[in-house]
Structure formats: C-alpha cells, structure tokens
Design a protein around this motif. Structure first.
Motif, PDB file in Angstrom:
ATOM      1  N   LEU A   1     -13.570  -3.291   5.124  1.00  0.00           N
ATOM      2  CA  LEU A   1     -13.296  -4.529   5.831  1.00  0.00           C
ATOM      3  C   LEU A   1     -11.972  -4.407   6.557  1.00  0.00           C
ATOM      4  O   LEU A   1     -11.236  -3.449   6.344  1.00  0.00           O
ATOM      5  CB  LEU A   1     -13.243  -5.699   4.850  1.00  0.00           C
ATOM      6  CG  LEU A   1     -14.497  -5.957   4.023  1.00  0.00           C
ATOM      7  CD1 LEU A   1     -14.182  -6.967   2.920  1.00  0.00           C
ATOM      8  CD2 LEU A   1     -15.629  -6.446   4.887  1.00  0.00           C
TER       9      LEU A   1
ATOM     10  N   THR B   1      -9.645  -6.840   6.239  1.00  0.00           N
ATOM     11  CA  THR B   1      -8.695  -7.671   5.516  1.00  0.00           C
ATOM     12  C   THR B   1      -7.739  -6.837   4.685  1.00  0.00           C
ATOM     13  O   THR B   1      -7.909  -5.622   4.554  1.00  0.00           O
ATOM     14  CB  THR B   1      -9.430  -8.672   4.618  1.00  0.00           C
ATOM     15  OG1 THR B   1     -10.273  -7.915   3.725  1.00  0.00           O
ATOM     16  CG2 THR B   1     -10.288  -9.604   5.435  1.00  0.00           C
ATOM     17  N   GLY B   2      -6.761  -7.497   4.080  1.00  0.00           N
ATOM     18  CA  GLY B   2      -5.658  -6.783   3.452  1.00  0.00           C
ATOM     19  C   GLY B   2      -5.889  -6.265   2.055  1.00  0.00           C
ATOM     20  O   GLY B   2      -4.933  -5.992   1.344  1.00  0.00           O
ATOM     21  N   ASN B   3      -7.116  -6.114   1.623  1.00  0.00           N
ATOM     22  CA  ASN B   3      -7.357  -5.629   0.271  1.00  0.00           C
ATOM     23  C   ASN B   3      -8.350  -4.479   0.233  1.00  0.00           C
ATOM     24  O   ASN B   3      -9.123  -4.343  -0.705  1.00  0.00           O
ATOM     25  CB  ASN B   3      -7.851  -6.774  -0.626  1.00  0.00           C
ATOM     26  CG  ASN B   3      -7.860  -6.381  -2.088  1.00  0.00           C
ATOM     27  OD1 ASN B   3      -7.142  -5.491  -2.510  1.00  0.00           O
ATOM     28  ND2 ASN B   3      -8.705  -7.039  -2.857  1.00  0.00           N
ATOM     29  N   THR B   4      -8.342  -3.665   1.263  1.00  0.00           N
ATOM     30  CA  THR B   4      -9.244  -2.517   1.275  1.00  0.00           C
ATOM     31  C   THR B   4      -8.485  -1.272   1.708  1.00  0.00           C
ATOM     32  O   THR B   4      -7.584  -1.341   2.530  1.00  0.00           O
ATOM     33  CB  THR B   4     -10.419  -2.719   2.236  1.00  0.00           C
ATOM     34  OG1 THR B   4      -9.909  -3.035   3.533  1.00  0.00           O
ATOM     35  CG2 THR B   4     -11.322  -3.839   1.764  1.00  0.00           C
ATOM     36  N   GLU B   5      -8.860  -0.153   1.145  1.00  0.00           N
ATOM     37  CA  GLU B   5      -8.197   1.098   1.488  1.00  0.00           C
ATOM     38  C   GLU B   5      -8.825   1.702   2.725  1.00  0.00           C
ATOM     39  O   GLU B   5     -10.004   1.491   3.018  1.00  0.00           O
ATOM     40  CB  GLU B   5      -8.306   2.094   0.330  1.00  0.00           C
ATOM     41  CG  GLU B   5      -9.753   2.492   0.023  1.00  0.00           C
ATOM     42  CD  GLU B   5      -9.864   3.314  -1.230  1.00  0.00           C
ATOM     43  OE1 GLU B   5     -10.082   2.735  -2.299  1.00  0.00           O
ATOM     44  OE2 GLU B   5      -9.776   4.553  -1.109  1.00  0.00           O
ATOM     45  N   ALA B   6      -8.032   2.466   3.447  1.00  0.00           N
ATOM     46  CA  ALA B   6      -8.513   3.157   4.631  1.00  0.00           C
ATOM     47  C   ALA B   6      -8.716   4.637   4.332  1.00  0.00           C
ATOM     48  O   ALA B   6      -7.952   5.245   3.571  1.00  0.00           O
ATOM     49  CB  ALA B   6      -7.520   2.993   5.777  1.00  0.00           C
TER      50      ALA B   6
ATOM     51  N   TYR C   1       0.371   5.377   0.977  1.00  0.00           N
ATOM     52  CA  TYR C   1      -0.415   6.495   1.485  1.00  0.00           C
ATOM     53  C   TYR C   1       0.479   7.723   1.486  1.00  0.00           C
ATOM     54  O   TYR C   1       1.702   7.620   1.476  1.00  0.00           O
ATOM     55  CB  TYR C   1      -0.893   6.239   2.920  1.00  0.00           C
ATOM     56  CG  TYR C   1      -2.025   5.263   3.033  1.00  0.00           C
ATOM     57  CD1 TYR C   1      -1.799   3.897   2.955  1.00  0.00           C
ATOM     58  CD2 TYR C   1      -3.328   5.712   3.223  1.00  0.00           C
ATOM     59  CE1 TYR C   1      -2.844   2.998   3.053  1.00  0.00           C
ATOM     60  CE2 TYR C   1      -4.387   4.822   3.334  1.00  0.00           C
ATOM     61  CZ  TYR C   1      -4.138   3.466   3.246  1.00  0.00           C
ATOM     62  OH  TYR C   1      -5.184   2.593   3.349  1.00  0.00           O
TER      63      TYR C   1
ATOM     64  N   TYR D   1       0.840  -1.195   0.000  1.00  0.00           N
ATOM     65  CA  TYR D   1       0.000   0.000   0.000  1.00  0.00           C
ATOM     66  C   TYR D   1       0.878   1.249   0.000  1.00  0.00           C
ATOM     67  O   TYR D   1       1.960   1.263   0.569  1.00  0.00           O
ATOM     68  CB  TYR D   1      -0.855   0.066   1.273  1.00  0.00           C
ATOM     69  CG  TYR D   1      -2.074  -0.789   1.261  1.00  0.00           C
ATOM     70  CD1 TYR D   1      -2.001  -2.147   1.522  1.00  0.00           C
ATOM     71  CD2 TYR D   1      -3.320  -0.226   1.015  1.00  0.00           C
ATOM     72  CE1 TYR D   1      -3.139  -2.931   1.520  1.00  0.00           C
ATOM     73  CE2 TYR D   1      -4.465  -1.000   1.011  1.00  0.00           C
ATOM     74  CZ  TYR D   1      -4.363  -2.350   1.267  1.00  0.00           C
ATOM     75  OH  TYR D   1      -5.498  -3.118   1.263  1.00  0.00           O
TER      76      TYR D   1
ATOM     77  N   ARG E   1       0.850  -4.967   4.064  1.00  0.00           N
ATOM     78  CA  ARG E   1      -0.213  -5.396   4.970  1.00  0.00           C
ATOM     79  C   ARG E   1      -0.829  -6.700   4.516  1.00  0.00           C
ATOM     80  O   ARG E   1      -1.183  -6.849   3.343  1.00  0.00           O
ATOM     81  CB  ARG E   1      -1.284  -4.323   5.036  1.00  0.00           C
ATOM     82  CG  ARG E   1      -2.290  -4.527   6.138  1.00  0.00           C
ATOM     83  CD  ARG E   1      -3.315  -3.428   6.120  1.00  0.00           C
ATOM     84  NE  ARG E   1      -4.633  -3.977   5.895  1.00  0.00           N
ATOM     85  CZ  ARG E   1      -5.724  -3.236   5.752  1.00  0.00           C
ATOM     86  NH1 ARG E   1      -5.633  -1.938   5.731  1.00  0.00           N
ATOM     87  NH2 ARG E   1      -6.879  -3.793   5.577  1.00  0.00           N
ATOM     88  N   GLY E   2      -0.972  -7.630   5.436  1.00  0.00           N
ATOM     89  CA  GLY E   2      -1.562  -8.918   5.106  1.00  0.00           C
ATOM     90  C   GLY E   2      -2.970  -9.055   5.637  1.00  0.00           C
ATOM     91  O   GLY E   2      -3.473  -8.208   6.359  1.00  0.00           O
TER      92      GLY E   2
END
Lengths: 111, 114
Positions: B96, B98-103, A36, A34, A91-92
């Motif tokens: 979610l 889990t590891g495939n969503t952006e915050a 940011y 990721y 991130r996992g």
C-alpha cells in the motif's frame, strides 16, 4: 514528513552489538520510524519499522523513546555483511508512499 | 521468491536515444515507484503509482515518463536521455502507499548517457 538526524559514520567490532541512533524531534503522532540499509549500491533493504512500541525481528531491534523524538536500531551481533549505509526514515500516512532518504550512517564492521 | 526485478542492470546509451527501464514485481503490490541515486544527493523519488492507471510526479520527474497498465509492471521511460540523467535507478514496490508497509527495492539499473 519529519526530518531525521543520524551520525555520519560509525565503526563496530564483529560479533558485538551495533547501536545506531536517530533523532526525529519533529515527528508527529501518525508517523512511523523506518530503518533501511543499502549495501554498496545495491537496492535498499527494509530492516524494521515501528510507531510507538519497541519492535524486534530476525534482523534487528528498534527502540523508540517514550516521547518518540529519537530511536535506536540495534544489530545484536554485527557481522562483516552488516557493513552498509543505514537510513532512518520517518514516514506518515500522508507521504503518498514516498521514502525521504537522508545521508544515513555508514556502518563499518571490522574483524 | 518475492522480488522486484529491474532490467537492464547496466546500460550505456547516447544522448537522445529513447530507452525504457523495466520493473516488475511478483507480490501483487498496489504501490510502485522509481528513485534515482546520485552522489551527494541521495535517493530521490522520480515518479510513483498508487495503482493501475494512477501515476504521479515525485520530486525529480523532469525528463522521465512512466506507465502502469498492469499491476505488476512499472516501466521508466526516457524519451530523450541527456547526460544529467546518468545515475543509479531503483524501482520499489509496497503493498500500500500508507505509512505502515515496507518497501521492496530492485537491484538497480546503472545508466550512463554519453
């Protein structure tokens, strides 16, 4: 989560592409990369993320090496508003949602 | 507009006076969390919530409480603030955990405890 290594700072000329490197040599198969950024004490802003394939959106491109041990964020035409701290985060699915922020790279775009 | 809203943006308070920082999101996200940011220490997670009535400690939970009675709200409570809680606080949410969503992050709350 795998740790990441980024340069402390880098400068970029306005209008040029900015290439931000990130090393994550201990990344595991289910961990995403990721990016940011945080503009002067504002809330961090999501840029892009990927697992294996290169990704592109309206903000940037993400290039992940074939062995996934490093990646590069590309801002195609940097503007002054792109001056910020850029964070590369791995991130996992077992991270319980936590984003492990490091020190990031301070990018300064100059006219 | 999709957003995470924190209030207040700035707060100066005295040691021991209970305070609450509110956080609300309008994206129907399941996951919400609080971070604090300090010079030289970066962003560190305080608490997180995976859904309504499900909360857990992050890396630096001491001195803080949270609650998640509704999906959209995740307030941060300082029962007895101390000067070492002077910091910049961010609320975040994602669809979610889990590891495939952006915050998505709020704009921050700068807290000073004197």
């Amino acid at each position: 989560d795998a740790k990441t290594t980024q340069p402390t700072s880098m400068d970029c000329a306005e209008g040029r592409a900015a290439n931000l490197p990130c090393n994550h040599s201990t990344i595991s198969g289910n961990e995403y990369v990721y990016w940011y950024r945080q503009i002067h004490s504002q809330g961090p802003q999501y840029i892009i993320h990927g697992l294996k394939n290169n990704e592109t959106n309206e903000m940037a491109s993400l290039i992940i090496t074939e062995d996934r041990k490093s990646s590069t964020l590309i801002l195609p035409h940097a503007t002054l508003r792109d001056t910020a701290v850029y964070y590369c985060i791995v991130r996992g699915t077992d991270s319980w949602g936590k984003l492990q922020f490091g020190a990031g790279t301070q990018v300064v775009v100059t006219p | 507009e999709a957003q995470v809203t924190q209030n207040p943006r700035y707060l100066i308070t005295v040691t021991g006076k209970k305070l609450t920082v509110t956080c609300s999101q309008n994206m129907n996200h399941e996951y919400m969390s609080w971070y604090r940011q300090d010079p030289g220490l970066g962003l560190r997670q305080i608490y997180y919530s995976m859904n309504v009535e499900v909360t857990d400690k992050g890396d630096v939970p001491e001195g803080y409480k949270v609650s998640r009675k509704e999906k959209r709200n995740f307030p941060l409570i300082l029962e007895s603030p101390s000067p070492n809680q002077t910091s910049l606080y961010f609320c975040a949410s994602s669809l979610l955990w889990t590891g495939n969503t952006e915050a998505f992050f709020g704009q921050g709350t700068r807290l000073t405890v004197v």
